[in-house]
Write an enzyme that holds these catalytic residues in place. Structure first.
Site, short mmCIF file in Angstrom:
data_model
loop_
_atom_site.label_atom_id
_atom_site.label_comp_id
_atom_site.label_asym_id
_atom_site.label_seq_id
_atom_site.Cartn_x
_atom_site.Cartn_y
_atom_site.Cartn_z
N ARG A 39 63.73 -7.94 -5.57
CA ARG A 39 63.51 -6.52 -5.90
C ARG A 39 64.33 -5.64 -4.97
O ARG A 39 64.24 -5.76 -3.74
CB ARG A 39 62.03 -6.19 -5.77
N ARG A 80 55.00 16.17 -2.77
CA ARG A 80 54.62 16.33 -1.36
C ARG A 80 54.33 17.79 -1.05
O ARG A 80 54.94 18.69 -1.63
CB ARG A 80 55.73 15.81 -0.44
N LYS A 221 55.66 0.56 -14.64
CA LYS A 221 54.71 0.39 -13.53
C LYS A 221 53.45 1.20 -13.84
O LYS A 221 53.52 2.42 -14.01
CB LYS A 221 55.35 0.83 -12.22
N THR A 279 51.39 -5.27 -4.84
CA THR A 279 50.81 -4.45 -3.77
C THR A 279 49.76 -5.19 -2.94
O THR A 279 48.74 -5.62 -3.47
CB THR A 279 50.19 -3.13 -4.28
#
Length: 481
Positions: A39, A80, A221, A279
Site C-alpha cells: 500500500r 480540520r 473505504k 486498522t
C-alpha cells in the site's frame, strides 16, 4: 513461466510502506516474509518517494517472477479546525462553544472552521467530534456562518485538529485537488488498485471511476456511517471494499464496529468483491516484537469470516519491526486456516449464485474439487472474471489463476486463495491443459498421479466466456511444451 514462491495460506496480507520500510532490502524482507499487496499511502510522502517505492516493487517482481499488487490509497478530504491563541484551549463539559468562518485565532469560546460545507450540512442535534473523537459537541443552532454547540465531552483542543461529522452527509467533492493530482500520477506509474477515502454515497465511487477509465480497480473505504447505510449500492459500484475501522470507530459507537465489520465482509463475499479489514490489526507491534493476545484473536476472527486480506498500516510504515509483524500475521493465518472450523464457517456462510454458465462452472469446480481430492484448481482468465468467481467460492483446494496479462495477474493477487501466474497466450483448450499441468508441477501444488481441475472459456480471449471444466491427471501425456 518461471518458478516462484507460493504462500501456504489463502488470505492475503497488505503491508503499508513508509519511513520504516523505504529501502529495497527492507521491502524485500517484507515480501519474503509474506506481504502480497503493498500500500502506497498518498497522505504521506511526495511523488518522488512514491515513485521510488513503486520502482523497488516492480524490480522485486522481476527478480522473483511473481506478480506484486500495488494499492495507492488517496488521502481524501481532511476537515480540520483553525489555530488557537497559544496553540490550544481547554473545553469543559456543558459549556457553549462556537465554530465560525472568521479567520482569526480561536479561544475558549470559538474557533475558525474553514469548511463552508459543514455549515451548510449540519443541523440541530448533530454531533461534532474533535481529534478522533476525544472531544464531542452537540449542535444547538446552525447557520451558514456559525455553528453553536454544547460540549458533551470536553478536553484540550489544539491547532488544526481533525473534525468529524458523523450525523451529516457533507457536500464535498469525492476528490480534492491533491487527490486528483495523486490519482493521475499513480495511474501513470501503474498501480493496480485505488483506495477511495471517506466515501459517503454511491456517486462518489462513480465520479472516481470515470476518472480512472479502467486503469485500476477502485476500493471503497467504508469509514462513514452514511456509507454503511447505503453499502449495498456502494459495493455494486465498487470493485472492492475496505473496512476502515479507525474512522468508523470514531464516528460510530465503538461497540457497533464488530457487527458492522461482519455484515460488510459477508455482503462483499456474496458479491464476489475483495474485502480488506484494516486498522490496528497488530498495533502493539509498532514497538513490541510480539502481538497481544487480543490482536492475534482480532486477526484470526477476520480470517475466520473469510476476508480476502488483512491490512497493516502504521505497523509496517513507521513500526520498529515491519518484517516481524508480517511474519506474525502469516503464522496466524496459516494456523487459523488449518482449523477444521475455518472451512466449516466458510461453507455454512456461502451463498453462491449459479445463474449463468460462468457461475455454474466455478461452483461445479469447487464442488468437484471438494469431493474427489483435487490438488489445485487452474483457471485461465483474461480480464480476471473467471478467477474472481473461483475465489468467491472459497474452495478448499488452492487456485492457480493463469493469464497472459501481467496487469490482470497483479490485480488478482488481492483476491482470496489466488496464486497468480503470467503464462503464454493459448488458443486451444489442449494447450491450456498443458500449461495448467506445468504450473501445478512447477509451483509444487501437485505431483505424481494427482488430479487437478482446469476451467477455461472457449473461444479463448473472450472475457466472461467460461464454459469448460475438465479433471486432469498429471499422468496424462502433456510433457511436450
Amino acid at each position: 513461466m518461471d518458478k516462484q514462491l507460493h504462500r501456504n495460506r489463502k488470505v492475503k496480507i497488505v503491508a503499508t510502506l513508509g519511513p520504516a520500510s523505504d529501502t529495497k532490502s527492507e521491502i524485500k524482507k517484507m515480501f519474503l516474509a509474506g506481504a502480497d499487496i503493498f500500500r502506497l499511502n498518498m497522505s504521506h510522502g511526495d511523488h518522488l518517494a512514491v515513485e521510488n517505492r513503486h520502482t523497488i516493487l516492480r524490480n522485486l517482481e522481476k527478480e522473483f517472477s511473481r506478480p506484486i499488487c500495488i494499492l495507492a490509497d488517496l488521502q481524501g478530504p481532511k476537515l480540520r479546525c483553525g489555530d488557537f491563541e497559544g496553540t490550544k484551549s481547554t473545553l469543559e463539559d456543558g459549556q457553549k462553544f462556537c465554530f465560525d468562518l472568521i479567520e482569526r485565532q480561536g479561544d475558549k469560546e470559538r474557533v475558525c472552521l474553514p469548511h463552508p460545507q459543514i455549515f451548510q450540512s449540519v443541523k440541530k442535534g448533530d454531533k461534532l467530534l474533535i481529534d478522533d473523537g476525544k472531544l464531542s459537541l452537540e449542535v444547538i443552532k446552525a447557520s451558514e456562518e456559525k455553528i453553536e454547540c454544547t460540549v458533551l465531552n470536553g478536553g484540550i483542543i489544539s491547532d488544526k485538529k481533525g473534525v468529524n461529522c458523523p450525523d451529516s452527509i457533507l457536500e464535498l467533492a469525492s476528490l480534492t485537488e491533491k487527490d486528483k493530482k495523486d490519482l493521475e500520477f499513480v495511474c501513470k506509474l501503474g498501480v493496480d488498485w485505488i483506495g477511495l477515502s471517506f466515501v459517503q454515497r454511491t456517486k462518489d465511487v462513480h465520479e472516481v471511476k470515470k476518472l480512472l477509465s479502467g486503469r485500476a480497480g477502485i476500493i471503497a473505504k467504508i469509514e462513514k456511517p452514511s456509507a454503511v447505510k447505503v453499502f449495498d449500492s456502494i459495493i455494486e459500484a465498487s470493485d472492492g471494499i475496505m473496512v476502515a475501522r479507525g474512522d468508523l470507530g470514531v464516528e460510530l459507537p465503538i461497540e457497533a464496529v464488530p457487527p458492522i465489520q461482519k455484515r460488510l465482509v459477508m455482503k462483499s463475499r456474496q458479491m464476489g468483491k475483495p474485502v480488506i479489514v484494516a486498522t490496528q490489526m497488530m498495533e502493539s507491534m509498532i514497538h513490541s516484537t510480539t502481538p497481544t493476545r487480543a490482536e492475534v484473536s482480532d486477526v484470526a476472527q477476520a480470517i475466520y469470516d473469510g476476508v480476502d486480506a488483512v491490512m497493516l498500516s502504521a505497523e509496517t510504515a513507521i513500526g520498529a519491526h515491519p518484517e516481524k509483524v508480517i511474519r506474525a500475521v502469516d503464522k496466524i493465518a496459516i494456523e487459523t486456516e488449518k482449523d477444521p472450523l475455518y472451512f466449516q464457517n466458510l461453507e455454512t456462510s456461502r451463498t453462491s449464485s449459479k445463474e449463468g454458465v460462468s457461475n455454474a462452472i466455478t461452483v461445479a469446480a469447487r464442488e468437484v474439487a471438494d469431493n474427489i481430492n483435487v490438488k489445485v484448481i487452474c483457471c485461465f482468465t483474461h480480464g480476471g472474471t473467471t478467477a474472481e468467481l473461483a475465489s468467491r467460492e472459497r474452495p478448499r483446494a488452492p487456485i492457480i489463476a493463469l493469464t497472459p496479462y501481467v496487469e490482470t495477474a497483479r490485480k488478482l493477487t488481492l483476491f482470496w486463495g489466488l496464486h497468480c501466474v503470467v503464462t503464454t497466450p493459448v488458443d486451444r483448450f489442449k494447450r491450456a491443459v498443458m500449461n495448467a499441468v506445468k504450473a501445478a508441477k512447477l509451483f509444487d501444488f501437485a505431483s505424481g498421479k494427482d488430479l487437478i481441475i482446469v476451467i477455461a472459456g472457449v473461444p479463448f480471449n473472450t472475457p466472461g466466456s467460461t464454459n469448460i471444466l475438465r479433471v486432469v491427471s498429471l499422468e496424462e501425456n502433456f510433457d511436450d511444451f
